[in-house]
Design a protein around this motif. Structure first.
Motif, PDB file in Angstrom:
ATOM      1  N   PRO A  65      29.897  -2.246  57.714  1.00 29.65           N
ATOM      2  CA  PRO A  65      30.988  -3.141  58.107  1.00 29.65           C
ATOM      3  C   PRO A  65      30.786  -3.873  59.420  1.00 29.65           C
ATOM      4  CG  PRO A  65      31.569  -0.886  58.608  1.00 29.65           C
ATOM      5  CD  PRO A  65      30.226  -0.831  57.943  1.00 29.65           C
ATOM      6  N   ASN A 119      33.907  -5.095  61.570  1.00 27.61           N
ATOM      7  CA  ASN A 119      35.097  -4.874  60.746  1.00 27.61           C
ATOM      8  C   ASN A 119      35.634  -3.459  60.953  1.00 27.61           C
ATOM      9  OD1 ASN A 119      34.890  -6.897  57.679  1.00 27.61           O
ATOM     10  ND2 ASN A 119      34.908  -7.478  59.826  1.00 27.61           N
ATOM     11  N   ASN A 177      30.268 -10.032  57.924  1.00 30.98           N
ATOM     12  CA  ASN A 177      31.472  -9.733  57.161  1.00 30.98           C
ATOM     13  C   ASN A 177      32.667 -10.460  57.771  1.00 30.98           C
ATOM     14  OD1 ASN A 177      29.984  -7.649  55.704  1.00 30.98           O
ATOM     15  ND2 ASN A 177      30.192  -6.430  57.560  1.00 30.98           N
ATOM     16  N   SER A 229      38.578  -9.159  51.985  1.00 32.72           N
ATOM     17  CA  SER A 229      37.381  -8.654  52.676  1.00 32.72           C
ATOM     18  C   SER A 229      36.162  -9.229  51.981  1.00 32.72           C
ATOM     19  CB  SER A 229      37.342  -7.124  52.642  1.00 32.72           C
ATOM     20  OG  SER A 229      36.189  -6.652  53.317  1.00 32.72           O
ATOM     21  N   MET A 255      32.156  -9.229  52.311  1.00 37.15           N
ATOM     22  CA  MET A 255      31.106  -8.476  52.992  1.00 37.15           C
ATOM     23  C   MET A 255      29.723  -8.897  52.504  1.00 37.15           C
ATOM     24  SD  MET A 255      32.938  -4.721  53.182  1.00 37.15           S
ATOM     25  CE  MET A 255      32.148  -4.296  54.738  1.00 37.15           C
TER      26      MET A 255
END
Length: 424
Positions: free
Chosen positions: A61, A64, A380, A396, A398
């Motif tokens: 992530p 994030n 991301n 989201s 990614m």
């Protein structure tokens, strides 16, 4: 009855078309073709996913991760940050850190902790006994010790645990705090300011950067150095005493919580995120341990997420962190339920307007409010999108393991999410 069935079919097709659009655009993208991509999108306050592309797969992530630290802070802290805990013992004042990063931090509001300590007439002792962290998080790059984004983690940071150097008209560097001026060494072999790894000696080139340009260099922190810096600034001696405090302590609050959250999110400040996890530990009467704080937060606040988060640090510097897009979307739903939209959208970077999204998603009115997350080969973006119809979506997007320039991946994310905004 036919009318009802017609509207149900339209709603169903709308959901399918969003997923179809997402898959089509990702599959056709020459930029995204050789990487790992995962996307999840849902309407706010609805559990059903509007669109998904590998939304159940785990990704690194990067920053994030700060969304998880943010939610932990929201779950444990009030309107103000607990800046210091203390015990009055006769004519002595024994203090300990809470993890609060605001003391003498150049980019945060003035901390009330400084005024509290400045005005005390007692002999002050500092105990770090409850601090269990190491200076770096798991999976951090130890070779990045000199880079601004990897300040060390401590119980009671001071000056953000960095030394700030600014170029002067005379072609020299000026240090803030001035404490570090005497630790600078001119070195013709360096092109920028380089600190020796295990001691605070800062090598600098013959000519400084242009006037007004600042460089933040992490300081190698110890308990004694913390007290040296604090004593030097307060003009009074603070002594070290390494003892446990197993009784109820009094607390001094420092700054408004939102000022910490906003700075952390807008510029993606790693140091603030790491210290926020320790503040969560303080609020839950845990030792100052990121590992114990994260385990507690997962058990008590995040057990209902679709996929268990592999969460290792507060900032996302660690490549050991792994989250799925649909789990981040579920977290965004929880954040939205806890924070009024107007307040939340002031904390997060706004597309075309502020923070790390200032140069992306430009429009008359911002329609993206989100957190970026970047490492080498990782980009991301997770947050909230307002469609042209006024609907608020949690999303989201990614991207991992790409070899193309990050700027190209960023543009594709912008293009595809703008399409979502225009179509749905």
């Amino acid at each position: 009855m036919r009318t009802l069935l017609f509207f149900i079919s339209i709603i169903a097709l709308s959901g399918c078309s969003a997923s179809h659009y997402l898959k089509r655009e990702i599959d056709r993208s020459a930029v995204l073709s050789q990487q790992h991509t995962g996307v999840s999108i849902a309407k706010i306050n609805e559990k059903k996913v509007l669109a998904s592309y590998q939304g159940d797969k785990y990704f690194i992530p990067a920053s994030n991760t700060k969304l998880f630290s943010f939610y932990a802070g929201l779950s444990a802290l009030g309107d103000s940050i607990p800046g210091l805990e203390y015990l009055e013992w006769g004519e002595l004042l024994i203090i300990r850190g809470t993890g609060d990063p605001s003391l003498l931090h150049s980019d945060l509001p003035h901390s009330k902790v400084f005024d509290f300590l400045k005005n005390r007439k007692d002999q002050i002792f500092f105990t770090p006994y409850h601090f269990e962290n190491k200076r770096f998080g798991p999976g951090w790059a130890w070779s990045d010790y000199n880079d601004y984004y990897q300040a060390e983690v401590t119980a009671m940071p001071i000056y953000g645990n960095i030394a700030r150097f600014k170029g002067s008209p005379a072609g020299q560097y000026q240090a803030n705090p001035r404490f570090w001026q005497k630790s600078m060494v001119q070195d013709t072999t360096v092109s920028g300011i380089e600190r020796e790894e295990l001691q605070n000696v800062f090598h600098y080139p013959k000519l400084a950067d242009s006037q007004g340009i600042t460089k933040d260099i992490p300081v190698h922190m110890t308990d004694l150095l913390t007290l040296q810096l604090l004593s030097d600034t307060l003009k009074k001696e603070i002594k070290l005493i390494n003892i446990p405090l197993e009784i109820d302590l009094q607390t001094v609050n420092s700054i408004p919580s939102d000022s910490l959250y906003t700075r952390m999110m807008q510029v993606s400040d790693n140091m603030l995120a790491e210290q926020l996890v320790l503040l969560y530990a303080t609020a839950n009467k845990l030792p100052l341990s990121s590992e114990k704080a994260i385990a507690h937060a997962i058990e008590h606040h995040l057990a209902d997420l679709p996929d268990k988060p592999i969460w290792k640090d507060g900032s996302g510097l660690s490549r050991y962190n792994l989250f799925t897009p649909r789990t981040i979307v579920a977290l965004l739903q929880k954040i939205y339920a806890k924070v009024p939209q107007e307040r939340l959208f002031k904390i997060l970077p706004a597309g075309g307007k502020s923070g790390t999204l200032k140069n992306l998603f430009k429009s008359e009115q911002p329609f993206i409010f989100a957190k970026t997350g970047s490492l080498s080969n990782v980009y991301n973006l997770s947050g909230y999108l307002i469609t042209k119809r006024g609907k608020v979506l949690a999303f989201s997007f990614m991207n991992n393991n790409f070899t193309k320039p990050t700027a190209d991946v960023r543009k594709e994310v912008e293009r595809i999410l703008t399409g979502v905004r225009n179509k749905y």
